[in-house]
Motif scaffolding. Structure first.
Motif, PDB file in Angstrom:
ATOM      1  N   GLN A 185      28.466  36.898  29.189  1.00  0.00           N
ATOM      2  CA  GLN A 185      29.028  36.963  30.613  1.00  0.00           C
ATOM      3  C   GLN A 185      30.099  37.717  30.734  1.00  0.00           C
ATOM      4  OE1 GLN A 185      28.162  34.042  28.897  1.00  0.00           O
ATOM      5  NE2 GLN A 185      27.023  32.865  30.124  1.00  0.00           N
ATOM      6  N   LEU A 186      31.268  37.419  29.774  1.00  0.00           N
ATOM      7  CA  LEU A 186      32.521  37.976  29.949  1.00  0.00           C
ATOM      8  C   LEU A 186      32.522  39.452  29.501  1.00  0.00           C
ATOM      9  CD1 LEU A 186      34.715  35.335  28.326  1.00  0.00           C
ATOM     10  CD2 LEU A 186      34.966  35.822  30.589  1.00  0.00           C
ATOM     11  N   ALA A 187      31.490  39.852  28.604  1.00  0.00           N
ATOM     12  CA  ALA A 187      31.298  41.223  28.259  1.00  0.00           C
ATOM     13  C   ALA A 187      30.990  41.866  29.448  1.00  0.00           C
ATOM     14  CB  ALA A 187      30.567  41.547  27.143  1.00  0.00           C
ATOM     15  N   MET A 188      29.842  41.431  30.173  1.00  0.00           N
ATOM     16  CA  MET A 188      29.374  42.113  31.501  1.00  0.00           C
ATOM     17  C   MET A 188      30.398  42.186  32.586  1.00  0.00           C
ATOM     18  SD  MET A 188      26.296  42.973  31.357  1.00  0.00           S
ATOM     19  CE  MET A 188      25.638  43.006  32.757  1.00  0.00           C
ATOM     20  N   ARG A 189      31.470  41.148  32.693  1.00  0.00           N
ATOM     21  CA  ARG A 189      32.402  40.900  33.790  1.00  0.00           C
ATOM     22  C   ARG A 189      33.650  42.180  33.457  1.00  0.00           C
ATOM     23  NH1 ARG A 189      34.922  35.394  34.352  1.00  0.00           N
ATOM     24  NH2 ARG A 189      32.886  35.000  34.719  1.00  0.00           N
ATOM     25  N   LEU A 190      33.658  42.362  32.298  1.00  0.00           N
ATOM     26  CA  LEU A 190      34.648  43.356  31.826  1.00  0.00           C
ATOM     27  C   LEU A 190      34.284  44.805  32.061  1.00  0.00           C
ATOM     28  CD1 LEU A 190      36.670  42.285  28.707  1.00  0.00           C
ATOM     29  CD2 LEU A 190      37.535  42.464  31.007  1.00  0.00           C
ATOM     30  N   LEU A 191      32.859  44.945  31.860  1.00  0.00           N
ATOM     31  CA  LEU A 191      32.333  46.274  31.882  1.00  0.00           C
ATOM     32  C   LEU A 191      32.369  46.765  33.480  1.00  0.00           C
ATOM     33  CD1 LEU A 191      30.918  48.531  30.475  1.00  0.00           C
ATOM     34  CD2 LEU A 191      28.739  47.391  31.088  1.00  0.00           C
ATOM     35  N   SER A 192      31.899  45.505  34.073  1.00  0.00           N
ATOM     36  CA  SER A 192      32.104  45.807  35.543  1.00  0.00           C
ATOM     37  C   SER A 192      33.363  46.035  36.299  1.00  0.00           C
ATOM     38  CB  SER A 192      31.026  44.716  36.352  1.00  0.00           C
ATOM     39  OG  SER A 192      31.954  43.656  36.198  1.00  0.00           O
ATOM     40  N   ASN A 193      34.424  45.692  35.634  1.00  0.00           N
ATOM     41  CA  ASN A 193      35.844  45.678  36.286  1.00  0.00           C
ATOM     42  C   ASN A 193      36.369  46.830  35.750  1.00  0.00           C
ATOM     43  OD1 ASN A 193      35.622  43.374  37.436  1.00  0.00           O
ATOM     44  ND2 ASN A 193      36.638  42.082  35.892  1.00  0.00           N
ATOM     45  N   MET A 194      35.849  47.804  34.881  1.00  0.00           N
ATOM     46  CA  MET A 194      36.431  48.853  34.332  1.00  0.00           C
ATOM     47  C   MET A 194      36.742  49.749  35.496  1.00  0.00           C
ATOM     48  SD  MET A 194      34.877  49.192  30.326  1.00  0.00           S
ATOM     49  CE  MET A 194      35.793  50.629  30.040  1.00  0.00           C
ATOM     50  N   PRO A 195      35.698  50.174  36.326  1.00  0.00           N
ATOM     51  CA  PRO A 195      36.263  51.243  37.418  1.00  0.00           C
ATOM     52  C   PRO A 195      37.361  50.872  38.501  1.00  0.00           C
ATOM     53  CG  PRO A 195      33.887  50.875  37.121  1.00  0.00           C
ATOM     54  CD  PRO A 195      34.385  49.771  36.179  1.00  0.00           C
ATOM     55  N   ASP A 196      37.451  49.569  38.568  1.00  0.00           N
ATOM     56  CA  ASP A 196      38.072  48.996  39.379  1.00  0.00           C
ATOM     57  C   ASP A 196      39.576  49.106  38.732  1.00  0.00           C
ATOM     58  OD1 ASP A 196      36.348  48.110  41.177  1.00  0.00           O
ATOM     59  OD2 ASP A 196      36.238  46.044  40.281  1.00  0.00           O
ATOM     60  N   MET A 197      39.621  49.317  37.531  1.00  0.00           N
ATOM     61  CA  MET A 197      41.038  49.454  36.970  1.00  0.00           C
ATOM     62  C   MET A 197      41.283  50.795  36.520  1.00  0.00           C
ATOM     63  SD  MET A 197      42.500  46.557  36.743  1.00  0.00           S
ATOM     64  CE  MET A 197      43.738  46.919  35.596  1.00  0.00           C
TER      65      MET A 197
END
Length: 727
Positions: free
Chosen positions: A165-177
Motif C-alpha cells: 500500500q505504501l509503495a503504491m502511495r509513493l508511486l502515485s505521489n511522485m508526479p505531485d512532487m
C-alpha cells in the motif's frame, strides 16, 4: 540498488600511518594540495573502519564521536560523505547511515540528495522500510528535494518490507512532487504488489506504463508474471510472457521461471514442460529453478515418470539438481505409489552430496506410508537425526499415518506422545492419523480421549479429526457417542461433511437404529450436504437389518434422483433386505439389473439372492444361481454353498444337498458347522438317519464343533430310524 553521485574513491584498509608518512616525504610545495587530499582520503578510510566497528546497532553518540574530527573535511568536499554513506548502504547499515546524516545536520553541514539517497538505499537493502520512510519524509523539511532515485529506493524498501500500500502511495505521489516515475519505479511497485498478493494491481500498473510513456522492461514483466503466478492466474502469466517480444522485451530465465511456476501451480504440467523445452529456442538457458518448476508440475499432475526423467536429464544440461529438485521428484514418486523409487532417490541424494532436509524425508516417509511399508517409514524417521535432520510435524504425521495403515495403533500413539520430546508440535494431521489408527484398532475410548485432548494442546479439531472419532465409535458399536460427536461439531465451528454423516449413519445401522439412520440421511440436505454412495448404502443396510425392505428399495430407487449412482454395496444391502422380507422375486430382479448399471455382482450379491431363494422355497433357482457364479467370474464361498444346501434341504432334495456338501472341497471350499447342519437337516427331511449319523461322525473327524441344531436334528433322525427298525 546503490546510488552514487560521483565515482567512489578507493578505500584501502592497509597501514595508513606508513602511507601518510611516505606521502609527506614525496610532496613539494606545488603538490601540497594533492597530498592533503590523499591524507583526507586515508582518514576517511579510518573513519569507515571505526564506524564498521560499532556493529549494526550503534547509538547516535558513538557515531557522532567518530565523525567529530572528519566533518570539517566533509564541509570542503561533500563527496567524502557520499562515499562513506554509499559504503554503509552496501554493507546494509541503515542505522549508522541515519546517524551520519544526523551528525551532519547537527554541525550544519549540507546534506544533499545524494547523501539521502545513499542512506535510503541502506534502509532498502536492510529491509528497514520505516527508516526509509522517515528519511524520505524529512527531506523537504531539510530543503532537499527527493528525486526519482530517492523514491525508487523507498518504494523498493516498501516492497521488501511487504508494504504494497505504501509503495503504491509513493508511486502515485511522485508526479505531485514533480518527479517522473521511470521503469525502476514501476517495477519496484509491481514487485511490491506481487509480494502482497495483489495481482490485479500489478497488471494495472504494467498496463499503465505505456500511457505514462514508460517502457516496461524484463523486470516489470517478470514481476507481473510472478504476481499472476502467486494469484493462481496461469493464463495471464502465459499471456504476459508471450506479449514480451511484441513490446521488444526479450524474456529471460526469470520471466520463464515465473511463467513455468504459474503453470505448475495451476496443474498445467504439459504447458510447463512446453515452456522448458522452448527456452533454448529463445536463447534462454534453463537453470535449477526452471527444472524444479517442471518437476513440481509433473508431481502435481501425477506424472512420476516424467519427473524422474527430468531429474536424470539435469546433469546432461549442466544443471546440478538440488534438494528442491530431489524433493519434488520424491513427492512425485509418492503420489504415484512408487515407494521403492522414492527411497532410491533419497539414498542417491547422500551419494551425490545433496543436502537432505525434512521435506525430502517427509515425502519418502509418505511414499512408504501409501505403499503399506510402515516399518520402512519408522526406519526413515529414526534415521533423520543421524543425518542431522530434525523431524518436523509433517515427518511425524506421515509416520503416524503409516502406522495407522499398518494397523499399529500402539506405535501411532507412541509417536504422537514422543513429538513433544523432539520439539515437534502435533498438529491436526498428527492427531487425526492417531485417532484413525485407534479407530481401526477398535480402540474407541482412546480415540475419544485424543479428540478431547486436542484443545488442551491448542490444536483445533477439524472434520477429519471428528470423522475418525465418529468412525471409531461406529466400529465400537457406540452409536449414541457417534451421534453426540456429530451434533457437537457445529459448536466447535466444524461443519459436518459427507463422511461425518455416513459414519454416523453406519453407527446407527450397526446399532439397529434404522429410524435414526433415516433421519440423519434426510437431514443431510437441510445441512446442504449431498449424500453419497456410502451414506445411502449405510441407510439401506440399516433398513435391511430393521426388516424394512420397502424403505430399503425406496432408498435404492431414490439414489438416481439425487444424482448418486448405486454401487455393489447399495445393491447388496437392498437384495439382503429382500431376503429378510421373503421377496425372492424382487431380489432376483435386483441381481439381474446390476449389469444394466454396469455393476458386477460379487459373492455377497449372489449369497443374498441364494438365501432369498432358499427362504422362498425356490431350490431350483438357488442351484441355478450357484452354478452360474463361475460363469460370472465369482467364486462361491462357504456361505454360497450353505445357502444352496439349505434350499435343497427345505425342498426335500437330500441327495442334492449331500452332493453339494461333497463337492465343496473340489471348489476349494471347506465345509463348516453350518454346511453339515444344513445337510443333516436335509437327511432329516428325507428320513435318512444313517446318513445323518455318518455326517455327524464326519464333523467329529473334521474337528468341527457340533452345534445345537446339528445335534438335535441328528438325534431326532436317529430316534426316527430306531423306531422304524423296532416297528
Amino acid at each position: 540498488m546503490v546510488f552514487l553521485a560521483y565515482p567512489s574513491s578507493q578505500i584501502c584498509f592497509g597501514s595508513y600511518p606508513a602511507f601518510a608518512a611516505g606521502t609527506s616525504r614525496s610532496c613539494g610545495s606545488q603538490q601540497g594540495e594533492s597530498c592533503s587530499a590523499g591524507a583526507r582520503l586515508a582518514q576517511g578510510g579510518i573513519v569507515l573502519q571505526r564506524l564498521l566497528g560499532l556493529g549494526r546497532t550503534p547509538n547516535e553518540g558513538e557515531v557522532s564521536e567518530i565523525l567529530s574530527a572528519e566533518l570539517e573535511n566533509w564541509r570542503v568536499n561533500p563527496r567524502h560523505a557520499t562515499t562513506i554513506l554509499s559504503s554503509l548502504a552496501r554493507l546494509q547499515l541503515p542505522r549508522t547511515a541515519t546517524y551520519v546524516l544526523a551528525s551532519m545536520r547537527a554541525r550544519s553541514l549540507e546534506a544533499n540528495v545524494f547523501h539521502y539517497n545513499a542512506a535510503i538505499s541502506a534502509c532498502e537493502k536492510a529491509q528497514q522500510w520505516q527508516l526509509a520512510l522517515r528519511l524520505l519524509s524529512s527531506m523537504p523539511g531539510m530543503r532537499v528535494m527527493p528525486d526519482e532515485i530517492s523514491y525508487n529506493a523507498a518504494i523498493s524498501a516498501f516492497e521488501k518490507g511487504g508494504q504494497w500500500q505504501l509503495a503504491m502511495r509513493l508511486l502515485s505521489n511522485m508526479p505531485d512532487m514533480r518527479v517522473i516515475p521511470d521503469e525502476i519505479s514501476y517495477s519496484a511497485a509491481i514487485s511490491a504488489c506481487e509480494k502482497g498478493g495483489q495481482w490485479q494491481l500489478s497488471m494495472r500498473l504494467l498496463n499503465n506504463m505505456p500511457d505514462m510513456k514508460v517502457i516496461p522492461n524484463k523486470i516489470s514483466f517478470s514481476a507481473a508474471i510472478s504476481a499472476c503466478e502467486k494469484g493462481g492466474q496461469w493464463q495471464l502469466a502465459l499471456g504476459l510472457l508471450s506479449s514480451m517480444p511484441d513490446m521488444r522485451v526479450i524474456p529471460d530465465a526469470i520471466s520463464y521461471n515465473a511463467a513455468s511456476s504459474a503453470c505448475s501451480k495451476g496443474g498445467q504440467w504439459q504447458l510447463t514442460l512446453g515452456l522448458l523445452s522452448n527456452m533454448p529456442d529463445m536463447k534462454v538457458i534453463p537453470n535449477q529453478i526452471s527444472y524444479n518448476a517442471a518437476i513440481s508440475a509433473c508431481e502435481k499432475g501425477g506424472q512420476w515418470q516424467l519427473a524422474k526423467g527430468l531429474l536424470s536429464s539435469m546433469p546432461s544440461m549442466r544443471v546440478i539438481p538440488n534438494m528442491i529438485s530431489y524433493s519434488a521428484a520424491i513427492s512425485a514418486s509418492e503420489k504415484g505409489g512408487q515407494w521403492q523409487l522414492a527411497l532410491g532417490l533419497l539414498s542417491s541424494m547422500s551419494a551425490k552430496r545433496v543436502l537432505l532436509d525434512e521435506i525430502s524425508y517427509s515425502a519418502a516417509i509418505s511414499a512408504c506410508s501409501k505403499g503399506g511399508q510402515w516399518q520402512l517409514a519408522l526406519g526413515l524417521l529414526s534415521s533423520m537425526p543421524d543425518m542431522k535432520v530434525i523431524p518436523d510435524e509433517i515427518s511425524y504425521s506421515a509416520t503416524i499415518s503409516a502406522c495407522q495403515k499398518g494397523g499399529r495403533w500402539q506405535l501411532a500413539l507412541g509417536l504422537l506422545s514422543s513429538m513433544l520430546d523432539t520439539r515437534a508440535i502435533p498438529n491436526k494431521i498428527s492427531y487425526s492419523a492417531a485417532i484413525s489408527a485407534c479407530s481401526q484398532g477398535g480402540q474407541w475410548q482412546l480415540a475419544l480421549g485424543l479428540l478431547s485432548s486436542m484443545p488442551e494442546m491448542r490444536v483445533i479439531p477439524d472434520e477429519i479429526s471428528y470423522n475418525s472419532a465418529i468412525s471409531a465409535c461406529e466400529k465400537g458399536g457406540r452409536w449414541q457417542l457417534a451421534l453426540g460427536l456429530l451434533s457437537s461439531m457445529p459448536d466447535m465451528k466444524v461443519i459436518p461433511n459427507k463422511i461425518s454423516y455416513s459414519a454416523a449413519i453406519s453407527a446407527c445401522e450397526k446399532g439397529g437404529q434404522w429410524q435414526l439412520a433415516m433421519r440423519l440421511l434426510s437431514s443431510m440436505s437441510d445441512m446442504r450436504v449431498i449424500p453419497n454412495q456410502i451414506s445411502f448404502s449405510a441407510a439401506i443396510s440399516a433398513c435391511e437389518k430393521g426388516g424394512q425392505w420397502q424403505l430399503a428399495l425406496g432408498l435404492l430407487s431414490s439414489m438416481s434422483d439425487m444424482r448418486v449412482l448405486p454401487n455393489e454395496i447399495s445393491y447388496n444391502a437392498a437384495i439382503s433386505s429382500c431376503e429378510k422380507g421373503g421377496q425372492w422375486r424382487l431380489a432376483l430382479g435386483l441381481l439381474s439389473s446390476m449389469s444394466a448399471m454396469s455393476l458386477i455382482p460379487n459373492e455377497i450379491s449372489y449369497n443374498a439372492a441364494i438365501n432369498t431363494c432358499s427362504k422362498g422355497g425356490r431350490w431350483q433357482l438357488a442351484l441355478d444361481l450357484l452354478s452360474s457364479m463361475p460363469d460370472m467370474r465369482v467364486t462361491p464361498d462357504e456361505i454360497s454353498f450353505n445357502a444352496a444346501i439349505s434350499a435343497c434341504s427345505k425342498g426335500g432334495r437330500w441327495q442334492l444337498a449331500l452332493g453339494l456338501l461333497s463337492s465343496m472341497p473340489d471348489m476349494r471350499v471347506i465345509p463348516n458347522e453350518i454346511s453339515y447342519s444344513a445337510a443333516i437337516s436335509a437327511c432329516e427331511t428325507g428320513d435318512q438317519w444313517q446318513l445323518a449319523q455318518g455326517l455327524l461322525s464326519s464333523m467329529t473327524a473334521a474337528c468341527l464343533r457340533r452345534n445345537v441344531i446339528g445335534t438335535n436334528r441328528s438325534g431326532c433322525i436317529f430316534a426316527k430310524g430306531r423306531l422304524r427298525i423296532v416297528g
